[in-house]
Every structure is written in C-alpha cells, then in structure tokens.
Enzyme design. Structure first.
Site, mmCIF file in Angstrom:
data_model
loop_
_atom_site.group_PDB
_atom_site.id
_atom_site.type_symbol
_atom_site.label_atom_id
_atom_site.label_comp_id
_atom_site.label_asym_id
_atom_site.label_seq_id
_atom_site.Cartn_x
_atom_site.Cartn_y
_atom_site.Cartn_z
ATOM 1 N N ARG A 183 0.794 -1.225 0.000
ATOM 2 C CA ARG A 183 0.000 0.000 0.000
ATOM 3 C C ARG A 183 0.828 1.276 0.000
ATOM 4 N NH1 ARG A 183 -2.608 -3.490 3.526
ATOM 5 N NH2 ARG A 183 -4.285 -4.575 2.482
ATOM 6 N N GLU B 45 4.700 -11.992 13.548
ATOM 7 C CA GLU B 45 4.069 -12.536 14.747
ATOM 8 C C GLU B 45 4.259 -14.055 14.824
ATOM 9 O OE1 GLU B 45 -0.247 -12.401 17.029
ATOM 10 O OE2 GLU B 45 0.038 -11.298 15.171
#
Length: 181
Positions: A69, A106
């Site tokens: 993005r 993560e």
C-alpha cells in the site's frame, strides 16, 4: 496545522472504514479503500503528506514505498515533490540483483528487499506506507535503508495504531501519521 489541514484530516477520517473481527476475531481492520476511490480524499492525503515534507525536510532524494500500500501513496507524493520513487518488496518479487533484510513476524519470519541499485549511499529518503501497527515491516525497511547506506529522514503513514506501539520498534526514526487510533 492550518484550518485547511484540519478539514482535510476530517475528510480523511470520514473515509476510513472499520471492520471488526477481520481478518480474525479481536482485530479491527482499518480500510483505506474509500480513500482511494474518492479523488478529493486521495488528493487531501497527498496534500497533507506534501505539507509535512515541505515543512520538515529541506532536501529529499527519494520516496521509498513499502509493499504494497505504500505503492499507492508514494508515487503520487514523489511526483508532487519532483523526486524519484523506489519499492521495498517482499522477497522474490523483484528482478535483477537485490539486497534484503530478514525480520520477524508474529508467527514466523519474512524478508524485505529492493533492487541493489535503487538507492545510492548517502541519499536522503522518506519511507511511506498506509499503516503502522507493530512496526516490523517499517523497521525492516529502515534496516534495509541502513544496509544500503541511505539516510532515513523519517517515516510516514496514513494510519497509526497507537496501542500496538509500533513506533517504538522504528526508533530512532521519526514517524509522521495522519490519523491515529
């Protein structure tokens, strides 16, 4: 920020949608798609970034956009500033010789890379992305710039999720965010 800037921020905020429990339960996804489909809002975002850069940085050589993005906002800002734009991509997406850095996710690891000739040593760069959450991707991009011997002037994002403290991971670099949650 001038009164015009505040109205642009209000316009921006009104075009960020929240989707609770996406992509999984407990996460509120902040959707920027309405910004992109409205030319006036997209212009307001680039106006705000441009104002920040012109007020805060005397000289910028390149805008560096993060996959994917950052690619939406970065070229528009670079064009306004009259500077070049380069890509930081996920590993394996760029042709030719590349330079990469590994970073932790993560649940696992990833690599960010750019073409080996994209940034020259000493160039002054600003990094841009849509969102700062935990800071892993933005930190990796900063590490990549250091590896390329570029000077990171700062980082810019449309949205910062403050409770995730991503800004701590990016230190000592400054982060400019338009909207915070």
């Amino acid at each position: 920020m001038a009164a015009g800037g505040e109205s642009k921020l209000q316009l921006l905020r009104s075009h960020i949608r929240a989707f609770p429990d996406f992509p999984k339960k407990g996460i509120v996804f902040r959707d920027i798609c309405p910004i992109l489909k409205d030319a006036a809002v997209l212009k307001a975002v680039i106006d705000l970034f441009e104002e920040h850069v012109r007020n805060s940085h005397q000289h910028v050589d390149l805008i560096v956009g993060l996959d994917a993005r950052g690619f939406l906002f970065g070229p528009l800002l670079a064009q306004r500033l009259g500077v070049g734009f380069v890509l930081v991509r996920k590993k394996g997406k760029l042709p030719g010789p590349t330079v990469s850095v590994a970073y932790d996710l993560e649940y696992g690891k990833a690599e960010a890379e750019m073409q080996a000739d994209a940034v020259a040593p000493g160039q002054k760069v600003l990094l841009i992305d849509d969102l700062l959450a935990t800071g892993g991707t933005l930190k990796a991009a900063c590490d990549l710039m250091r590896k390329m011997q570029a000077e990171v002037l700062g980082c810019m994002v449309v949205i910062e999720l403050k409770e995730l403290n991503g800004i701590d991971k990016v230190q000592p670099h400054n982060v400019f965010s338009l909207v915070q949650y």
